[in-house]
Design an enzyme around this catalytic site. Structure first.
Site, short mmCIF file in Angstrom:
data_model
loop_
_atom_site.label_atom_id
_atom_site.label_comp_id
_atom_site.label_asym_id
_atom_site.label_seq_id
_atom_site.Cartn_x
_atom_site.Cartn_y
_atom_site.Cartn_z
N GLY A 15 8.74 43.35 2.12
CA GLY A 15 8.48 42.54 3.47
C GLY A 15 9.23 42.92 4.65
O GLY A 15 8.96 43.93 5.31
N CYS B 151 5.15 28.48 4.54
CA CYS B 151 5.71 28.74 5.76
C CYS B 151 6.61 27.76 6.34
O CYS B 151 6.10 26.55 6.54
CB CYS B 151 4.49 28.98 6.87
SG CYS B 151 5.24 29.78 8.24
N THR C 101 -0.91 36.42 8.22
CA THR C 101 -1.78 35.01 7.91
C THR C 101 -2.76 34.86 8.67
O THR C 101 -2.56 34.97 10.16
CB THR C 101 -0.78 33.82 7.60
OG1 THR C 101 0.44 34.08 6.78
CG2 THR C 101 -1.67 32.60 7.57
N GLY D 145 11.20 39.14 -1.75
CA GLY D 145 12.46 38.72 -1.26
C GLY D 145 13.48 39.86 -1.31
O GLY D 145 14.24 39.87 -2.25
N GLY D 146 13.92 40.39 -0.06
CA GLY D 146 15.12 41.32 -0.07
C GLY D 146 14.76 42.72 -0.66
O GLY D 146 15.99 43.41 -1.06
#
Length: 312
Positions: A271, A137, A52, A249-250
């Site tokens: 990620g 965030c 970011t 996510g995961g």
């Protein structure tokens, strides 16, 4: 008949955003890409989302900033970054030179600030494929304000889309009662797609010292622990709304990728897995191609949202 190429099989379209394949790397887990050069071929990726950027440089939260959990990672980085000026001066040309789509992730303290950043980045349409708005965030002050109130979400998206012609992705938080309402607001504001989900807010405690472990006290939980939450939200949004979804996510293997795709995600972001297996994203591209062929599909998009729900 010629065998379909990888581009034929894996290319995806998320409204105005076109990607060579659905495998992206998530913001905050890939630095500015230079760090990852030894580990993978960037041209194999559908896209890169660097960390970011904000209007001014940020030093982030005090250490400790990360702690491993039993099924993931808790981080309280605090959007540590170089700021937009240095990003444009030092990083943009390098990132744009890579043979993949560049999606720039931005965050702002106010709606006006976000719109000004978007307008500035709009001047680089020949280098930037899209913007991802970080309105979710959990480990900075005010980091989720715009992503927890539908009216603010819609207002921000409208102002950003009016100031910028690039495709816009809204990255949403799971830390709300109904993500569907926020996703609807983002769609109403003009978002081309939504990223689901950002990290789940959590904390870690050293009970013997009676102190929180993270310097910022609270942080964002990522990794395998949040995959069921992310899948649930992708299912809910895909059933309720007609907006492209990027699942996050995961994700750690091809089965994870396919779970998100059949749940309704047109693309996915890798990620936390980048930290311990930096070559995973390109490996998944090859494995995804094989799955699409095994499923006898001509395009991966045929599998998006193919989950069959039980009748009630």
């Amino acid at each position: 008949m010629n065998a379909p190429t990888q581009t034929d099989l894996l290319s995806v379209t998320l409204n105005r955003l076109h990607l060579k394949n659905p495998i992206l790397v998530a913001s905050g887990t890939f630095g500015y890409a230079r760090e990852m050069e030894p580990f993978l071929d960037f041209s194999q990726l559908g896209g890169i989302i660097p960390k970011t950027i904000t209007t001014e440089p940020r030093i982030g939260n005090p250490p400790p900033r990360t702690i491993e959990t039993s099924a993931g990672l808790l981080n309280s980085i605090g959007l540590d970054n170089d700021g937009i000026d240095l990003f444009l001066e030092k990083h943009l040309n390098y990132l744009a030179s890579l043979d993949t789509s560049l999606i720039v992730n931005i965050a702002g303290r106010t709606i006006d600030e976000m719109a000004v950043m978007a307008a500035r980045l709009n001047s680089f349409q020949d280098q930037i494929a899209a913007l991802e708005l970080n309105i979710s965030c959990p480990n900075v002050s005010g980091g989720v304000d715009f992503g927890t109130q539908p009216d603010l979400t819609e207002k921000m998206l409208k102002q950003v889309t009016e100031s910028c012609q690039l495709p816009i992705i809204a990255k949403l938080t799971p830390n709300v009662t109904s993500v569907v309402e926020i996703a609807q607001a983002a769609a109403s504001g003009g978002a081309d797609a939504v990223s689901l989900i950002n990290t789940v807010q959590g904390t870690a405690i050293d009970w013997r010292q009676k102190k929180p472990i993270l310097g910022g006290v609270f942080g964002g939980l990522s990794g395998p622990a949040i995959k069921p939450v992310a899948l649930r939200i992708v299912c809910q949004v895909s059933r309720a709304l007609d907006i492209p979804i990027i699942g996050v996510g995961g994700i750690a293997n091809i089965d994870d990728v396919m779970e998100f795709i059949v749940a309704g995600a047109s693309a996915v972001q890798i990620g936390t897995a980048n930290f311990y297996n930096p070559g995973l994203a390109t490996q998944l591209v090859g494995e995804l191609k094989q799955v699409v062929l095994e499923e006898k599909c001509t395009q991966v998009s045929e599998l998006v949202g193919s989950l069959v729900y039980p009748e009630r």
